[in-house]
Design a protein around this motif. Structure first.
Motif, PDB file in Angstrom:
ATOM      1  N   THR A 154      57.426  75.401  90.773  1.00 39.50           N
ATOM      2  CA  THR A 154      57.245  75.826  92.165  1.00 39.50           C
ATOM      3  C   THR A 154      56.017  75.158  92.763  1.00 39.50           C
ATOM      4  O   THR A 154      56.062  74.603  93.863  1.00 39.50           O
ATOM      5  N   LEU A 155      54.929  75.189  92.019  1.00 40.67           N
ATOM      6  CA  LEU A 155      53.679  74.575  92.478  1.00 40.67           C
ATOM      7  C   LEU A 155      53.866  73.074  92.669  1.00 40.67           C
ATOM      8  O   LEU A 155      53.482  72.501  93.688  1.00 40.67           O
ATOM      9  N   MET A 156      54.504  72.431  91.677  1.00 45.43           N
ATOM     10  CA  MET A 156      54.629  70.973  91.685  1.00 45.43           C
ATOM     11  C   MET A 156      55.632  70.464  92.714  1.00 45.43           C
ATOM     12  O   MET A 156      55.627  69.285  93.039  1.00 45.43           O
ATOM     13  N   ALA A 157      56.486  71.351  93.227  1.00 47.62           N
ATOM     14  CA  ALA A 157      57.433  70.927  94.255  1.00 47.62           C
ATOM     15  C   ALA A 157      56.682  70.304  95.433  1.00 47.62           C
ATOM     16  O   ALA A 157      57.196  69.406  96.109  1.00 47.62           O
ATOM     17  N   ASP A 158      55.465  70.775  95.681  1.00 41.25           N
ATOM     18  CA  ASP A 158      54.596  70.173  96.696  1.00 41.25           C
ATOM     19  C   ASP A 158      53.178  70.630  96.372  1.00 41.25           C
ATOM     20  O   ASP A 158      52.710  71.642  96.885  1.00 41.25           O
ATOM     21  N   LEU A 159      52.534  69.859  95.490  1.00 41.53           N
ATOM     22  CA  LEU A 159      51.245  70.295  94.953  1.00 41.53           C
ATOM     23  C   LEU A 159      50.171  70.434  96.033  1.00 41.53           C
ATOM     24  O   LEU A 159      49.406  71.398  96.021  1.00 41.53           O
ATOM     25  N   ASP A 160      50.128  69.501  96.970  1.00 40.78           N
ATOM     26  CA  ASP A 160      49.098  69.573  98.022  1.00 40.78           C
ATOM     27  C   ASP A 160      49.278  70.838  98.853  1.00 40.78           C
ATOM     28  O   ASP A 160      48.325  71.559  99.129  1.00 40.78           O
ATOM     29  N   HIS A 161      50.509  71.094  99.241  1.00 45.33           N
ATOM     30  CA  HIS A 161      50.791  72.289 100.027  1.00 45.33           C
ATOM     31  C   HIS A 161      50.517  73.539  99.205  1.00 45.33           C
ATOM     32  O   HIS A 161      49.885  74.491  99.676  1.00 45.33           O
ATOM     33  N   GLY A 162      50.970  73.508  97.954  1.00 50.72           N
ATOM     34  CA  GLY A 162      50.775  74.646  97.049  1.00 50.72           C
ATOM     35  C   GLY A 162      49.300  74.981  96.858  1.00 50.72           C
ATOM     36  O   GLY A 162      48.917  76.149  96.832  1.00 50.72           O
ATOM     37  N   ALA A 163      48.477  73.928  96.736  1.00 48.61           N
ATOM     38  CA  ALA A 163      47.039  74.139  96.536  1.00 48.61           C
ATOM     39  C   ALA A 163      46.457  74.917  97.718  1.00 48.61           C
ATOM     40  O   ALA A 163      45.639  75.832  97.550  1.00 48.61           O
ATOM     41  N   GLY A 164      46.895  74.554  98.926  1.00 47.45           N
ATOM     42  CA  GLY A 164      46.432  75.252 100.131  1.00 47.45           C
ATOM     43  C   GLY A 164      46.842  76.712 100.126  1.00 47.45           C
ATOM     44  O   GLY A 164      46.057  77.601 100.481  1.00 47.45           O
ATOM     45  N   TYR A 185      57.172  70.717  83.286  1.00 38.75           N
ATOM     46  CA  TYR A 185      57.043  69.309  82.902  1.00 38.75           C
ATOM     47  C   TYR A 185      55.789  68.669  83.487  1.00 38.75           C
ATOM     48  O   TYR A 185      55.622  67.471  83.449  1.00 38.75           O
ATOM     49  N   SER A 186      54.903  69.495  84.049  1.00 38.24           N
ATOM     50  CA  SER A 186      53.778  68.913  84.764  1.00 38.24           C
ATOM     51  C   SER A 186      52.596  68.654  83.841  1.00 38.24           C
ATOM     52  O   SER A 186      52.520  69.188  82.737  1.00 38.24           O
ATOM     53  N   SER A 187      51.663  67.835  84.309  1.00 35.38           N
ATOM     54  CA  SER A 187      50.411  67.658  83.591  1.00 35.38           C
ATOM     55  C   SER A 187      49.587  68.927  83.797  1.00 35.38           C
ATOM     56  O   SER A 187      49.894  69.754  84.648  1.00 35.38           O
ATOM     57  N   LEU A 188      48.528  69.075  83.017  1.00 26.66           N
ATOM     58  CA  LEU A 188      47.739  70.304  83.100  1.00 26.66           C
ATOM     59  C   LEU A 188      46.573  70.181  84.071  1.00 26.66           C
ATOM     60  O   LEU A 188      45.821  71.121  84.258  1.00 26.66           O
TER      61      LEU A 188
END
Ligand code: C2E
Ligand code: MG
Ligand code: MG
Ligand code: MG
Length: 278
Positions: A154-164, A185-188
């Motif tokens: 879910t986070l990686m679907a759009d990391l920049d947006h998710g971070a916000g 499957y993401s990096s840590l």
């Protein structure tokens, strides 16, 4: 080789696809209006602090009381709801309902914190933060009583947006848990720069932990990683006393699973609270 593909496995696959397409179509029609008909309900599963044995929260898990099929689990309808654009209203309903229920629960005068699951479409929708702020206000519940569970995907679907979004949530005092940790499957690297409070070890690592030292190695590593990042670590899907003891020995913070309690409707959960020594 080709003949192999064209024979039984392929037909089987096709049949399975057809069946799920039929169900998809059937559910699509029936999900519309399910909120209005009040067919959704939440079940709650306690989270226990391993050191003290006390309850320190509950996860809200959605169920659909289907008129013909009875209780339908989220795996069968969440993706349909996402595709129908119904997931945000469902998330709002989950928030309102879970916060209202949790307000009634007290353990030794203390409120019980609530965790809700938010799927990708809902997490990245523009109304999420406003919806959460509004739900907290409406219920008169402090942000610190709420935790949002999302998966790495879910986070990686759009990391920049998710971070916000995570920054906004943490401004509201809302905690963030990474669900099904260890299966993405993401990096840590996101872990070091985002305000994440909790790692939830995926249940696939716990189910066979008593017999498989490789599961123990993975679980131990996740606990150490989480602690080094100042995160709490929750083990979910704990089904046996032995595993609970193993987790305690490894320094895991919280456990959740059938061994402690199955997810229960509000009334059952209150009953459980009143009888539990936790
Ligand atoms: P999750 O958030 O990882 O939830 C854990 C799942 O494991 C739940 O399944 C729970 O009932 C089950 N579980 C708990 N303890 C045990 C155990 O000891 N053994 C086993 N075998 N299973 C255990 P459930 O309720 O069917 O939910 C499945 C998934 O559906 C959840 O996984 C979550 O991703 C999603 N979900 C649930 N409620 C909601 C919701 O309100 N909104 C959204 N978007 N997704 C939801
Ligand atoms: Mg969850
Ligand atoms: Mg999970
Ligand atoms: Mg899951």
């Amino acid at each position: 080789y080709r003949a192999k593909w064209n024979s039984a496995p392929f037909l089987f696959f096709e049949t399975e696809e057809d069946a799920s397409a039929t169900e998809h179509l059937q559910f699509s029609g029936q999900l519309h209006g399910a909120l209005e008909r009040e067919e959704f309900e939440l079940h709650y599963q306690p989270k226990i602090d391993l050191a003290s044995g006390r309850i320190c929260g509950a996860e809200a898990l959605l169920r659909w009381q289907h008129p013909q099929q009875g209780l339908v689990l989220p795996k069968r309808f969440i993706s349909v709801a996402e595709q129908l654009g119904m997931i945000s209203p469902i998330t709002d309903w989950v928030l309102d309902t879970a916060l209202a229920h949790s307000k009634q629960w007290q353990v030794g005068g203390e409120p019980v914190a609530i965790s809700i699951n938010v799927s990708a479409r809902s997490f990245h929708s523009p109304g999420l933060i406003a919806g959460i702020r509004q739900a907290l206000l409406k219920a008169g519940v402090d942000g610190s009583q709420l935790e949002v569970e999302i998966t790495e995907d879910t986070l990686m679907a759009d990391l920049d947006h998710g971070a916000g979004i995570l920054e906004e949530l943490s401004k509201l005092g809302v905690s963030i848990a990474i669900d099904d940790f260890g299966t993405g499957y993401s990096s840590l690297s996101y872990l070091k720069r985002l305000p994440i409070n909790t790692l939830k070890i995926d249940q696939s690592f716990l189910q066979d932990m008593a017999n498989d030292p490789r599961d123990v190695a993975i679980v131990r590593s996740i606990i150490e990683l989480g602690h080094n990042l100042n995160c709490k670590v929750v083990a979910e899907g704990v089904e046996a006393q032995g595993v609970r003891e193993q987790l305690k020995g490894l320094g895991c913070d919280l456990v959740q699973g059938f061994y402690i309690s199955k997810p229960l409707p509000d009334a059952g959960f209150r009953e459980w609270l009143s009888h539990s020594t936790h």
